[in-house]
Motif scaffolding. Structure first.
Motif, short mmCIF file in Angstrom:
data_model
loop_
_atom_site.label_atom_id
_atom_site.label_comp_id
_atom_site.label_asym_id
_atom_site.label_seq_id
_atom_site.Cartn_x
_atom_site.Cartn_y
_atom_site.Cartn_z
N LEU A 61 21.72 -6.61 -31.61
CA LEU A 61 22.04 -6.58 -33.05
C LEU A 61 22.11 -7.99 -33.63
O LEU A 61 21.72 -8.23 -34.76
CB LEU A 61 23.39 -5.90 -33.29
N THR A 62 22.61 -8.92 -32.85
CA THR A 62 22.67 -10.31 -33.29
C THR A 62 21.27 -10.86 -33.53
O THR A 62 21.06 -11.68 -34.43
CB THR A 62 23.35 -11.20 -32.21
N GLU A 63 20.32 -10.39 -32.72
CA GLU A 63 18.94 -10.88 -32.87
C GLU A 63 18.39 -10.61 -34.25
O GLU A 63 17.46 -11.30 -34.69
CB GLU A 63 18.04 -10.20 -31.85
N GLU A 64 18.91 -9.58 -34.91
CA GLU A 64 18.40 -9.26 -36.24
C GLU A 64 18.73 -10.37 -37.25
O GLU A 64 18.21 -10.39 -38.35
CB GLU A 64 18.94 -7.90 -36.70
N LEU A 65 19.60 -11.29 -36.84
CA LEU A 65 19.97 -12.40 -37.73
C LEU A 65 19.25 -13.70 -37.37
O LEU A 65 19.59 -14.77 -37.86
CB LEU A 65 21.48 -12.61 -37.69
N ALA A 91 14.85 -8.45 -44.18
CA ALA A 91 14.87 -7.10 -43.61
C ALA A 91 13.65 -6.91 -42.69
O ALA A 91 13.77 -6.36 -41.60
CB ALA A 91 14.88 -6.05 -44.72
N ALA A 92 12.48 -7.39 -43.13
CA ALA A 92 11.28 -7.26 -42.28
C ALA A 92 11.40 -8.15 -41.04
O ALA A 92 11.03 -7.74 -39.93
CB ALA A 92 10.04 -7.64 -43.09
N SER A 93 11.97 -9.34 -41.23
CA SER A 93 12.07 -10.31 -40.11
C SER A 93 12.95 -9.79 -38.99
O SER A 93 12.83 -10.20 -37.84
CB SER A 93 12.60 -11.65 -40.61
N SER A 94 13.86 -8.87 -39.31
CA SER A 94 14.79 -8.39 -38.28
C SER A 94 14.08 -7.56 -37.22
O SER A 94 14.64 -7.28 -36.17
CB SER A 94 15.93 -7.61 -38.92
N TYR A 95 12.82 -7.20 -37.47
CA TYR A 95 12.06 -6.45 -36.47
C TYR A 95 11.20 -7.35 -35.59
O TYR A 95 10.63 -6.91 -34.60
CB TYR A 95 11.15 -5.41 -37.16
#
Ligand code: PIF
Length: 388
Positions: A61-65, A91-95
């Motif tokens: 989950l942290t990686e999404e930041l 939002a797109a970058s979190s993937y």
């Protein structure tokens, strides 16, 4: 030394490599496990540790930041439509980090497991906790001088035979206090293809709707199709009261652009991957750093932090047999705790988050006491669960 905001200053540089390469698990047959469980809820089946990567769901989950600088940019932009452009790109970058990660899954955190991440360089501090075991629910809270980010993940999986769909419920909230913004959005469906044979790969598809009052962004993740070699595409439309203001396009594994083709402006681009990443679980540089146990942080951590979870540490060190033994031991302990609660007629209460109702929906809110409790001498005088 800790500064006034409690954002610790690590004197050491962060690591750039994992201690051991990914073990060879080519002999592992997922089919042997899955065939006995067709139609069942996969989250209720203990999987071999060899399927895992040495990160917990809380760390993932942290990686999404990883690209939180997009939120910092939003917080410095007076134009509310441009702010939405940055938030949508975020939002797109979190993937992005998932692109090289189809081969493994994160550790399912134990109930009560926590994870903190203090990034003085990125200017944020993050806390996550596993607040429910069945169904698995993880909650997180991240704050910086520019934004407050919260997310709660409830995952449903559907096993289709050749592929597995991961259908997330739960909302991401981003507040930018400087402009009184409150962005809300959902996650899209993820799909692990070729789960049983061939090369596994991940797809994300569906609609991510980002709202901030009247300003709305509809971000569409296109499902890969057999008939086209275009994959991972994202496009978006930002509207105000229904009027189109900006258009976005790109790929979640490459970058996002704003505008129309020739004159479009690049808003975000993925960072370079570390050397030999294919031998190291396909981790990005940021992912490599997440499970590092540095001497400065280690004396401040609560004993429930993912970095201290022994099976995960053993896997990181390349000891699959030891990791499997530990995983089974920890799972048995967790079953005992559950049985004990059942006998006592009590239910589990999260430690740093609290379940509450918001418009009739159950949400999990940060209690906001984690960083105060952590102040010197760390969590030494705070009662926490013994998970391992
Ligand atoms: C165990 O978790 P695993 C099970 O929950 C088990 O039921 C429980 O025992 P109990 C154990 O204590 C748990 O440790 C199973 C499952 C977990 C998730 C959701 O770690 C995220 O053994 C899935 O795993 C993300 O895993 C997948 O659920 C991203 O963690 C790709 O369902 C899955 C994953 C399915 C395999 C996909 C393989 C792709 C490479 O007695 O308390 O019930």
């Amino acid at each position: 030394e800790e500064d006034s905001e409690g954002l610790g200053k690590s004197q050491t540089g962060r690591r750039t490599q994992l201690p051991a390469p990914q073990p060879d698990t080519s002999g592992l047959s997922l089919w042997n496990i899955l065939k006995k469980n067709i139609g069942k809820d996969l989250s209720k089946i203990a999987m071999p540790v060899a399927l895992n990567e040495p990160l917990s769901m809380l760390q993932v989950l942290t990686e999404e930041l990883e690209y939180s600088e997009l939120l910092d940019k939003a917080a410095e932009t007076d134009d509310p439509y441009k702010r939405m452009v940055y938030v949508a790109s975020f939002a797109a970058s979190s993937y992005a980090s998932t692109y090289y990660r189809a081969g493994t899954k994160p550790f399912n955190p134990l109930l009560g497991e926590t994870y903190e991440c203090v990034r003085e360089d990125k200017g944020f501090r993050f806390v996550a906790e596993q607040v429910s075991h069945h169904p698995p629910i993880s909650a997180c809270h991240c704050e910086s001088k520019n934004f407050i980010y919260t997310q709660e993940v409830r995952i449903k999986t559907k096993f289709w035979g050749k592929s597995m769909e991961i259908i997330p419920a739960g909302t991401i909230n981003i507040r930018i206090p400087r402009y009184n913004d409150h962005y809300k959005f959902n996650k899209v469906t993820s799909c692990v293809h070729n789960i049983l044979s061939g090369e596994r790969w991940l797809d994300h598809y569906g609609e991510c709707l980002i709202t901030n009052g009247r300003i709305i962004c509809k971000l569409t993740f296109t499902k890969a199709s057999y008939w086209s070699n275009r994959r991972h595409e994202v496009h978006g439309v930002i509207t105000d009261d229904g009027q189109v203001v900006h258009e976005l396009f790109g790929k979640w594994n490459e970058g996002i652009y704003c505008g129309r083709s020739a004159s479009a402006k690049c808003i975000w681009r993925t960072g370079s991957m570390p050397e030999n990443h294919n031998l190291y679980y396909g981790f990005t540089r940021f992912a490599i750093e997440l499970n590092e146990l540095d001497p400065y942080t280690s004396h401040l951590l609560p004993p429930t932090d993912s970095r201290l979870r022994p099976d995960q540490r053993k896997l990181e060190d390349g000891d699959v047999i030891g990791a499997e033994r530990e995983k089974q031991r920890l799972e048995a302990l967790q079953r005992e705790r559950r049985k004990w609660r059942e006998e006592q007629g009590t239910t589990y209460e999260p430690k740093f988050f609290r379940f509450s109702k918001e418009n009739g929906k159950e949400v999990c809110v940060f209690k906001n006491d984690y960083w105060d409790l952590r102040r010197d001498p760390g969590f030494k005088n705070v009662s926490t669960m013994e998970l391992w």
